[in-house]
Write an enzyme that holds these catalytic residues in place. Structure first.
Site, mmCIF file in Angstrom:
data_model
loop_
_atom_site.group_PDB
_atom_site.id
_atom_site.type_symbol
_atom_site.label_atom_id
_atom_site.label_comp_id
_atom_site.label_asym_id
_atom_site.label_seq_id
_atom_site.Cartn_x
_atom_site.Cartn_y
_atom_site.Cartn_z
ATOM 1 C CD GLU A 81 32.679 50.579 28.583
ATOM 2 O OE1 GLU A 81 33.840 50.746 28.999
ATOM 3 O OE2 GLU A 81 32.271 51.015 27.487
ATOM 4 N NE ARG A 86 28.879 39.835 47.441
ATOM 5 C CZ ARG A 86 28.080 38.856 47.076
ATOM 6 N NH1 ARG A 86 28.561 37.769 46.527
ATOM 7 N NH2 ARG A 86 26.778 38.940 47.249
ATOM 8 C CE LYS A 88 25.536 36.810 51.605
ATOM 9 N NZ LYS A 88 25.365 38.055 50.858
ATOM 10 C CE LYS A 155 15.312 45.447 44.656
ATOM 11 N NZ LYS A 155 16.036 44.929 45.820
ATOM 12 C CD GLU A 182 23.066 38.673 43.372
ATOM 13 O OE1 GLU A 182 22.029 38.570 44.030
ATOM 14 O OE2 GLU A 182 24.016 39.396 43.717
ATOM 15 C CD GLU A 197 20.354 52.612 47.725
ATOM 16 O OE1 GLU A 197 19.396 52.421 48.478
ATOM 17 O OE2 GLU A 197 21.220 51.729 47.490
HETATM 18 P P1 GTP Z 1 19.416 40.200 49.011
HETATM 19 O O1 GTP Z 1 18.884 39.296 50.065
HETATM 20 O O2 GTP Z 1 19.905 41.524 49.548
HETATM 21 O O3 GTP Z 1 20.477 39.546 48.174
HETATM 22 O O4 GTP Z 1 18.210 40.598 48.068
HETATM 23 P P2 GTP Z 1 17.183 39.706 47.200
HETATM 24 O O5 GTP Z 1 17.420 38.265 47.400
HETATM 25 O O6 GTP Z 1 15.813 40.252 47.409
HETATM 26 O O7 GTP Z 1 17.658 39.990 45.714
HETATM 27 P P3 GTP Z 1 17.708 41.318 44.859
HETATM 28 O O8 GTP Z 1 17.833 40.793 43.470
HETATM 29 O O9 GTP Z 1 16.614 42.268 45.130
HETATM 30 O O10 GTP Z 1 19.071 42.016 45.316
HETATM 31 C C1 GTP Z 1 20.294 41.351 45.205
HETATM 32 C C2 GTP Z 1 21.443 42.318 45.253
HETATM 33 O O11 GTP Z 1 21.237 43.440 44.374
HETATM 34 C C3 GTP Z 1 21.711 42.975 46.579
HETATM 35 O O12 GTP Z 1 22.439 42.134 47.417
HETATM 36 C C4 GTP Z 1 22.508 44.223 46.150
HETATM 37 O O13 GTP Z 1 23.845 43.899 45.793
HETATM 38 C C5 GTP Z 1 21.772 44.620 44.902
HETATM 39 N N1 GTP Z 1 20.672 45.547 45.238
HETATM 40 C C6 GTP Z 1 19.364 45.226 45.318
HETATM 41 N N2 GTP Z 1 18.636 46.309 45.656
HETATM 42 C C7 GTP Z 1 19.495 47.338 45.790
HETATM 43 C C8 GTP Z 1 19.325 48.721 46.130
HETATM 44 O O14 GTP Z 1 18.246 49.212 46.370
HETATM 45 N N3 GTP Z 1 20.455 49.482 46.177
HETATM 46 C C9 GTP Z 1 21.694 48.984 45.893
HETATM 47 N N4 GTP Z 1 22.738 49.822 45.977
HETATM 48 N N5 GTP Z 1 21.884 47.681 45.585
HETATM 49 C C10 GTP Z 1 20.804 46.867 45.533
HETATM 50 MG MG MG Z 2 22.688 39.980 48.248
#
Ligand code: GTP
Ligand code: MG
Length: 258
Positions: A81, A86, A88, A155, A182, A197
């Protein structure tokens, strides 16, 4: 892609960390000229690094766009869709590099931070999210480094999405860079929930009042339910894709008709 929750409150913390780092450098009594040269080099390396990751985004984005256009033209229907990308920001990259406590060289940063380049793909249906992930993973020049299935295992806060880190070759004038990107692949309902959220977590610095927490929990259930209902309707629009994926061991079974 919007900033990650961790990225939100960057400026203050980055300023503190950078100040602490400067202090550290100053106390070793470095020669100001040598220090300036070192900083210039670091800046150049960071600029180059970000350029490579932007190319990585461009490469994977092209793949996603090709799939989308092929589906739209050949089948009048696309499992994809929306797509957002992005890169960083330098601020956010420096903040994460300092927070994750390793060497501050570009090489070490590349090794420990895998979300410098990000692509978020939104699908209508849960089955499409898995399907798109499998299609991309099956491409010979994309190497899947990690897979996290937050749809099968959400989660604790209710967050659902598929996360893949893929590595794509970027052909430069003198060599090939392998760039990790990613991928976040999710439904519109999952994306809507995650975006709300994220904004709430940012506003309340992750200390959500219990009543908002409860509302969000409830909204996560509603989003999950909506996805299940939409999945039941999808047969009317397009039959389930026939594919044998191998990425997702615990992929949930499609909901029964009815
Ligand atoms: P980061 O260090 O934050 O990148 O997390 P990680 O290495 O543990 O990886 P993970 O796959 O859990 O999360 C990567 C990305 O998914 C985050 O940077 C967010 O963009 C998104 N994300 C993960 N958890 C959440 C959450 O609880 N809420 C929201 N809104 N986004 C999330
Ligand atoms: Mg991240």
């Amino acid at each position: 892609m919007t900033a990650t929750p961790g990225d939100a409150d960057v400026p203050d913390r980055v300023r503190d960390m950078v100040a602490a780092r400067q202090q550290q450098l100053a106390t070793v009594g470095a020669d100001p000229q040598a220090l300036a040269e070192q900083l210039r080099q670091v800046f150049e390396e960071f600029t180059e690094l970000r350029m490579h990751y932007q190319f990585g985004i461009d490469e994977v984005l092209t793949k996603v766009e090709i799939l989308r256009k092929e589906f739209e033209q050949m089948h009048d229907y696309s499992p994809i869709e929306h797509v957002r990308t992005r890169l960083k920001s330098v601020e956010s990259l420096v903040e994460k590099a300092l927070r994750t406590e390793g060497e501050m060289t570009v090489r070490a940063i590349r090794e420990r931070i895998h979300d410098i380049a990000g692509i978020r793909i939104t699908c209508s249906f849960v089955s499409d999210a898995y399907w798109v992930a499998e299609m991309l993973a099956a491409q010979g020049d994309l190497e899947v480094l990690t897979v996290k299935d937050y749809i099968a295992s959400p989660k604790a806060n209710g967050y659902r999405s598929l996360h893949l880190i893929v590595r794509v070759p970027v052909y430069l004038s003198t060599h090939v860079e392998q760039v990790p990107v990613e991928l976040q692949i999710r439904t519109i309902a999952m994306d809507f929930w995650a975006s709300v959220e994220h904004k709430l977590s940012y506003k309340y610095e992750r200390n959500l009042p219990p009543e908002l927490r409860a509302e969000l929990d409830d909204a996560a259930r509603v989003a999950d339910d909506l996805d299940a209902r939409m999945e039941r309707l999808r047969g009317e629009i397009r039959p389930m894709p026939v594919h044998e994926g191998s990425l997702f061991a615990q992929r949930p079974a499609p909901p029964a008709e009815g």
